[in-house]
Design a protein around this motif. Structure first.
Motif, mmCIF file in Angstrom:
data_model
loop_
_atom_site.group_PDB
_atom_site.id
_atom_site.type_symbol
_atom_site.label_atom_id
_atom_site.label_comp_id
_atom_site.label_asym_id
_atom_site.label_seq_id
_atom_site.Cartn_x
_atom_site.Cartn_y
_atom_site.Cartn_z
ATOM 1 N N LYS A 134 0.816 -1.315 -0.023
ATOM 2 C CA LYS A 134 0.018 0.041 -0.121
ATOM 3 C C LYS A 134 0.714 1.293 -0.138
ATOM 4 N N ASP A 135 2.052 1.333 0.651
ATOM 5 C CA ASP A 135 3.118 2.195 0.728
ATOM 6 C C ASP A 135 3.569 2.543 -0.541
ATOM 7 N N THR A 136 3.983 1.457 -1.274
ATOM 8 C CA THR A 136 4.357 1.447 -2.711
ATOM 9 C C THR A 136 3.344 2.209 -3.669
ATOM 10 N N ALA A 137 2.070 1.669 -3.663
ATOM 11 C CA ALA A 137 1.093 2.262 -4.317
ATOM 12 C C ALA A 137 1.009 3.911 -4.112
ATOM 13 N N LYS A 138 1.091 4.275 -2.705
ATOM 14 C CA LYS A 138 0.987 5.594 -2.249
ATOM 15 C C LYS A 138 2.197 6.202 -3.098
ATOM 16 N N LEU A 139 3.355 5.787 -2.772
ATOM 17 C CA LEU A 139 4.605 6.516 -3.557
ATOM 18 C C LEU A 139 4.553 6.791 -4.996
ATOM 19 N N GLU A 140 4.140 5.850 -5.668
ATOM 20 C CA GLU A 140 3.903 6.072 -7.155
ATOM 21 C C GLU A 140 3.009 7.125 -7.557
ATOM 22 N N SER A 141 1.693 6.971 -6.598
ATOM 23 C CA SER A 141 0.752 7.989 -6.772
ATOM 24 C C SER A 141 1.285 9.604 -6.607
ATOM 25 N N ALA A 142 2.246 9.600 -5.416
ATOM 26 C CA ALA A 142 2.843 10.856 -4.954
ATOM 27 C C ALA A 142 3.788 11.133 -6.178
ATOM 28 N N PHE A 143 4.386 10.360 -6.650
ATOM 29 C CA PHE A 143 5.085 10.785 -7.770
ATOM 30 C C PHE A 143 4.519 11.440 -9.063
ATOM 31 N N GLU A 144 3.247 10.660 -9.290
ATOM 32 C CA GLU A 144 2.618 11.341 -10.256
ATOM 33 C C GLU A 144 1.989 12.645 -9.938
ATOM 34 N N ILE A 145 1.418 12.640 -8.699
ATOM 35 C CA ILE A 145 1.145 14.103 -8.277
ATOM 36 C C ILE A 145 1.984 15.197 -8.401
ATOM 37 N N LEU A 146 3.233 14.936 -7.993
ATOM 38 C CA LEU A 146 4.424 15.735 -7.969
ATOM 39 C C LEU A 146 4.681 16.187 -9.266
ATOM 40 N N GLU A 147 4.647 15.295 -10.011
ATOM 41 C CA GLU A 147 5.072 15.678 -11.779
ATOM 42 C C GLU A 147 3.893 16.433 -12.405
ATOM 43 N N SER A 148 2.595 16.301 -11.958
ATOM 44 C CA SER A 148 1.624 17.060 -12.123
ATOM 45 C C SER A 148 1.662 18.529 -11.825
ATOM 46 N N PHE A 149 1.938 18.696 -10.444
ATOM 47 C CA PHE A 149 2.131 19.790 -9.611
ATOM 48 C C PHE A 149 3.262 20.639 -10.233
ATOM 49 N N ALA A 150 4.392 19.887 -10.554
ATOM 50 C CA ALA A 150 5.632 20.690 -11.345
ATOM 51 C C ALA A 150 5.278 21.161 -12.622
ATOM 52 N N LYS A 151 4.430 20.342 -13.465
ATOM 53 C CA LYS A 151 4.188 20.872 -14.761
ATOM 54 C C LYS A 151 3.155 22.069 -14.762
ATOM 55 N N ARG A 152 2.094 22.066 -13.662
ATOM 56 C CA ARG A 152 1.230 23.280 -13.712
ATOM 57 C C ARG A 152 2.055 24.353 -13.117
#
Length: 166
Positions: A134-152
């Motif tokens: 579950k933490d691995t899934a959260k980490l992968e999700s966090a990377f996607e969110i951070l990438e989206s945040f950085a692009k925005r």
């Protein structure tokens, strides 16, 4: 008025200083993950970033790198010259427009990048192995969110809507 309400919304959730502190912590933490590879040890941070961006970009050029890294073209040129002298990258003339040149990894540069990537994959495998599913899934999700945040953030910075005071 709109800017004032935006600041109010941000301050209710997290302060700008907390976001900046977190960004710095993430950046330094991620940079710390880059494995020590002997071929990269004598590089400056700028040279390393130019090397990495050249490795992962299709059309890396001095102008694109200067904009992407938010540094001067002369700083990129100095880094590029160093990397060319080390035979890690080469300058390639565009087949479509001879006025444009692109940076590409040399064969040696590709080998160094593969070595770096392999060491990074081993490090990540160890990190993932220490996490619960579950933490691995959260980490992968966090990377996607951070990438989206950085692009925005980049889009907003590049747009006419954000101004900085000098």
């Amino acid at each position: 008025m709109e800017k004032e309400s935006l600041n109010t919304n941000i301050s209710k959730q997290i302060s700008s200083e907390e976001v900046l502190r977190s960004v710095i912590e993430i950046i330094t933490g991620i940079v710390g993950l880059i494995p020590e590879i002997p071929e990269l040890e004598d590089m400056s941070t700028t040279e390393l970033y130019v090397f990495l961006f050249t490795a992962v970009s299709k059309d890396a050029s001095n102008s694109m790198l200067a904009k992407q890294l938010n540094i001067s073209k002369s700083a990129v040129s100095i880094a590029t010259k160093f990397l060319i002298e080390k035979n890690l990258i080469a300058s390639k003339q565009s087949s479509r427009d001879r006025r444009h040149t692109f940076l590409v990894l040399t064969g040696y540069g590709k080998n160094v990048y593969k070595k770096l990537l392999g060491a990074f994959e081993n490090l990540l495998a160890n990190v993932y192995a220490s996490l619960k599913d579950k933490d691995t899934a959260k980490l992968e999700s966090a990377f996607e969110i951070l990438e989206s945040f950085a692009k925005r953030c980049k889009e907003l910075k590049d747009s006419k809507y954000v101004t900085t005071e000098k």
